[in-house]
Enzyme design. Structure first.
Site, PDB file in Angstrom:
ATOM      1  N   ASP A  91      -4.554  -0.468  10.135  1.00 33.24           N
ATOM      2  CA  ASP A  91      -5.613   0.451  10.567  1.00 33.24           C
ATOM      3  C   ASP A  91      -6.869   0.153   9.771  1.00 33.24           C
ATOM      4  O   ASP A  91      -6.931  -0.805   8.989  1.00 33.24           O
ATOM      5  CB  ASP A  91      -5.158   1.909  10.389  1.00 33.24           C
ATOM      6  CG  ASP A  91      -4.737   2.230   8.959  1.00 33.24           C
ATOM      7  OD1 ASP A  91      -5.028   1.413   8.049  1.00 33.24           O
ATOM      8  OD2 ASP A  91      -4.126   3.288   8.738  1.00 33.24           O
ATOM      9  N   ASP A 104      -8.279   1.833   7.298  1.00 27.03           N
ATOM     10  CA  ASP A 104      -8.083   1.967   5.853  1.00 27.03           C
ATOM     11  C   ASP A 104      -7.347   0.752   5.293  1.00 27.03           C
ATOM     12  O   ASP A 104      -7.650   0.273   4.194  1.00 27.03           O
ATOM     13  CB  ASP A 104      -7.297   3.250   5.544  1.00 27.03           C
ATOM     14  CG  ASP A 104      -8.157   4.505   5.720  1.00 27.03           C
ATOM     15  OD1 ASP A 104      -9.390   4.387   5.566  1.00 27.03           O
ATOM     16  OD2 ASP A 104      -7.606   5.570   6.026  1.00 27.03           O
ATOM     17  N   ASP A 110      -1.497  -1.178   5.842  1.00 25.96           N
ATOM     18  CA  ASP A 110      -1.334  -0.630   7.185  1.00 25.96           C
ATOM     19  C   ASP A 110      -2.282  -1.316   8.159  1.00 25.96           C
ATOM     20  O   ASP A 110      -3.359  -1.806   7.776  1.00 25.96           O
ATOM     21  CB  ASP A 110      -1.616   0.873   7.185  1.00 25.96           C
ATOM     22  CG  ASP A 110      -0.577   1.643   6.368  1.00 25.96           C
ATOM     23  OD1 ASP A 110       0.502   1.073   6.101  1.00 25.96           O
ATOM     24  OD2 ASP A 110      -0.851   2.802   5.999  1.00 25.96           O
ATOM     25  N   GLU A 113       0.840  -1.193   0.000  1.00 24.94           N
ATOM     26  CA  GLU A 113       0.000   0.000   0.000  1.00 24.94           C
ATOM     27  C   GLU A 113       0.882   1.253   0.000  1.00 24.94           C
ATOM     28  O   GLU A 113       1.574   1.546   0.973  1.00 24.94           O
ATOM     29  CB  GLU A 113      -0.899  -0.013   1.244  1.00 24.94           C
ATOM     30  CG  GLU A 113      -1.722   1.251   1.413  1.00 24.94           C
ATOM     31  CD  GLU A 113      -2.376   1.337   2.794  1.00 24.94           C
ATOM     32  OE1 GLU A 113      -2.867   2.429   3.128  1.00 24.94           O
ATOM     33  OE2 GLU A 113      -2.377   0.322   3.520  1.00 24.94           O
TER      34      GLU A 113
END
Length: 693
Positions: free
Chosen positions: A548, A550, A546, A473
């Site tokens: 998180d 997102d 990541d 990403e």
């Protein structure tokens, strides 16, 4: 413990049931959870056969917390009178004699799935304890069994348990009268404890599988109500299934895509003769030629997608591995549609190309049911129908019914039949085009290819099984990953944020999307029906996003792409998710001893680590580093935690049930917003672990 001094009068019974205990796989397929569920459905199917014959319209299944299961019905009840040949009650015959039951002749059941007469007796043989109660003639009759042998349990305190002392019958069996039944009330209640000497450790009843098949049965038997109650968890699970419609509703439920036709119903029947051994009053088996009726009922529709959803049943018993009825269905479909394409070849522009079976089945959702007296199954698990004459009857019904539909002058029928022909010809042309492309464009490695995306950072190795493609990403994470990777076998492909949601998008939109097209191109095995896993350029595909919300969303979008267009990669266990840490804790040491670094992967783990350090009076740096993304790590940290095979953790993505997975993807990623909103608001069914793989 089973008694070792059972009487001689039971030897003939136990001889048959001992064979079941020695070779259970021969009767129930396996001794894991699959075999456990097969036993349960042997009992339930007996109640369903009663409902099919017009006796009883309600079945209840209760999964108790003590690992027992109970099945109730409101049917006629197992016969309690004495069977003249054995001198035993009907209940004892059903539960202790192999190949005994009311489904061998035509007197009790016109069409039934339980035709081998071993279902109840096999379940009894493989149960540590089985209790049966029958309501008939204003009375409740009861009998108990221990690993197939009838007798009495000494249930102290009234609580039933398989560990209670057991006394087998010696001189004669007793079908005891346990109470009174209300006037006009009949039915059967069976409760049993599976024998843990037989079934593998950890095997347990699967609630989702039970619910799925109960729903399926309710579709197949309109008017039947099936109640499921699971008392094993902290909260009871209660479901009721009852459908007034038939298999047309089943097709609508199963269809994974938007329709291009209505749900068509193809119905018909045929007769055939077969020679079977018939038991004569004298006890001899005499070969007799009988005329059989075969009823065929099919519901089908074509959709916009390319997936095929097909279910086949014989007397409502599922035949997941097909058989002669499925062969007849495909034969009739192929023969008729090939003739239609040839007749319309000028309009369809097909030339000399021939339809393949996959062309016709693409986008088809169909439910096929046949009802045959005494069908020939291959094995007790009844997964394959073997009656030869059914093939020609089903093919004839399909051909005749489709001919009427295609000859109809109704506007809807004419437009829908034209759409079907257009679709299958389009599938044929796509298949031929893909084959031609595959023959002329062989897979090129990274050094030979000039068409691979420029942003791909490839590995040096040509060993496919040992290579890894890491989908990273963002460009910031790519820069660090370049320094952290092992360039011999680890390739990197950066994506820019969140890719296209392919659950909503069309195939053309997906292929025109730069990120999706790059992933498919780099993997090198095609997409959709033409996907060939043997051509994949990498042994593993690892999603690095990541830790998180997102990142979880990006992983979900990537999984949707793989699930819809490269599913064999998931099914082969070649798709993974990297597990980057959330925190870095640096523990300080006095003197020259180097500091210790501890990585944690959740808030709970961090709390545990800090509590341990506090108990040990160890000092750690504050503030503790919280990683917001992969780009915040330096190369050594990323290599140690996420990329180095010696230290990293990967989560393998599995699809154990493709049908359920497809529904989850449609719920979470599809066009229909309302169900997704309800799902999120409810919150009770939401488990981030199901998405954040």
């Amino acid at each position: 413990m089973a008694s070792s001094d059972y009487s001689a009068r039971h030897l003939s019974v136990l001889e048959g049931l001992e064979a079941v205990r020695k070779r259970p796989g021969m009767y129930i397929g396996s001794t894991d959870a699959r075999g456990l569920m097969h036993c349960l459905w042997e009992i339930i199917d007996n109640s369903v056969d009663e409902a099919l014959s017009g006796h009883g319209s309600q079945i209840s299944v209760i999964l108790h917390a003590d690992d027992s299961v109970e099945v109730h019905d409101r049917a006629r009840g197992i016969p309690v009178d004495i069977e003249p040949k054995t001198g035993l009650s009907g209940v004892e015959v059903v539960f202790t004699k192999l190949h005994a039951g009311g489904k061998f002749g035509s007197g009790s059941y016109a069409a039934s799935g339980g035709l081998h007469g071993v279902g109840a007796s096999v379940v009894n043989a493989l149960s540590e304890r089985l209790d049966v109660e029958v309501d008939r003639n204003g009375k409740t009759y009861a009998m108990s069994f221990h690993r197939g042998e009838p007798g009495n349990f000494d249930d102290k305190g009234g609580e039933k348990t398989p560990d209670a002392p057991f006394a087998p019958f010696i001189s004669g069996s007793e079908l005891r009268i346990a109470g009174k039944a209300a006037r006009g009330v009949t039915g059967t209640r069976i409760r049993y404890w599976a024998d843990r000497q037989i079934f593998t450790k950890g095997a347990e009843f699967q609630t989702e599988e039970l619910l799925s098949r109960a729903r399926q049965t309710a579709f197949l038997v309109p008017g039947l109500t099936i109640d499921i109650l699971d008392l094993r968890g902290e909260e009871p699970v209660t479901e009721t299934f009852s459908f007034a419609g038939g298999i047309s509703e089943f097709v609508d439920y199963l269809s994974p895509d938007a329709p291009i036709t209505d749900t068509w119903r193809l119905q018909g029947s045929g007769t055939f003769t077969e020679t079977v051994p018939v038991l004569q009053p004298t006890g001899a088996m005499v070969p007799t030629e009988l005329t059989r009726d075969c009823e065929v009922d099919i519901a089908l529709r074509w959709g916009t997608g390319y997936e095929t959803v097909f279910r086949s049943f014989v007397n409502i018993i599922a035949t997941p591995k097909g058989g002669t009825h499925q062969n007849g269905f495909e034969q009739g479909l192929m023969k008729f549609l090939r003739a239609q394409v040839e007749a319309n070849s000028r309009r369809l522009k097909v030339g000399n190309d021939k339809l393949d079976k996959d062309d016709i089945l693409a986008g088809l959702t169909a439910v096929l049911t046949v009802r045959v007296p005494e069908p020939q199954f291959e094995g007790q698990t009844k997964e394959i129908l073997g009656t030869p004459a059914v093939r020609a009857i089903v093919a004839s019904v399909v051909t005749k019914a489709l001919a009427e539909r295609f000859a109809s002058t109704k506007r809807d029928d004419k437009s829908q039949t034209a759409l079907v022909l257009d679709k299958i010809v389009s599938e044929m042309k796509s298949r031929i085009s893909a084959r031609s492309h595959k023959e002329t464009q062989r897979r090129k490695n990274a050094l030979e290819s000039s068409s691979l995306p420029a942003k791909l950072v490839d590995c040096r190795s040509n060993d496919v099984l040992n290579s890894e493609l890491m989908i990273v990403e963002g460009d910031s994470a790519l820069g660090t990953a370049k320094l952290a990777r092992d360039s011999e076998y680890q390739a990197l492909l950066p994506i820019r944020g969140k890719i296209l949601n392919v659950q909503k998008a069309s195939v053309s939109d997906m292929l025109s999307n730069l990120e999706c097209a790059s992933i498919i191109q780099v993997i090198g095995a095609g997409s959709g029906r033409s996907f060939d896993i043997d051509q994949a350029r990498y042994g593993k595909v690892i999603m690095m996003a990541d830790a998180d919300v997102d990142g979880a969303h990006i992983r979900t979008l990537l999984l949707t792409l793989f699930f819809r267009y490269m599913r064999p990669m998931i099914e082969a266990g070649r798709v993974y998710s990297a597990v980057p840490p959330l925190h870095r804790v640096i523990v300080k040491h006095a003197g020259k001893k180097p500091n210790e670094t501890i990585y944690t992967y959740s808030e709970r783990e961090l709390e545990g680590v800090l509590a341990t350090l506090k108990r040990q009076n160890k000092v750690y740096e504050n503030p503790i580093q919280r990683y917001k993304g992969l780009g915040e790590m330096d190369a050594d940290q990323l290599a140690t935690t996420t990329m180095d095979r010696r230290h990293r953790t990967l989560r393998r993505v599995n699809v154990n049930d493709a049908e359920d997975a497809a529904r989850v993807f449609e719920l979470l990623m599809g066009n229909d917003v309302a169900p997704r909103k309800e799902f999120i608001i409810a919150g009770d069914g939401f488990d981030r672990g199901r998405i954040d793989v």
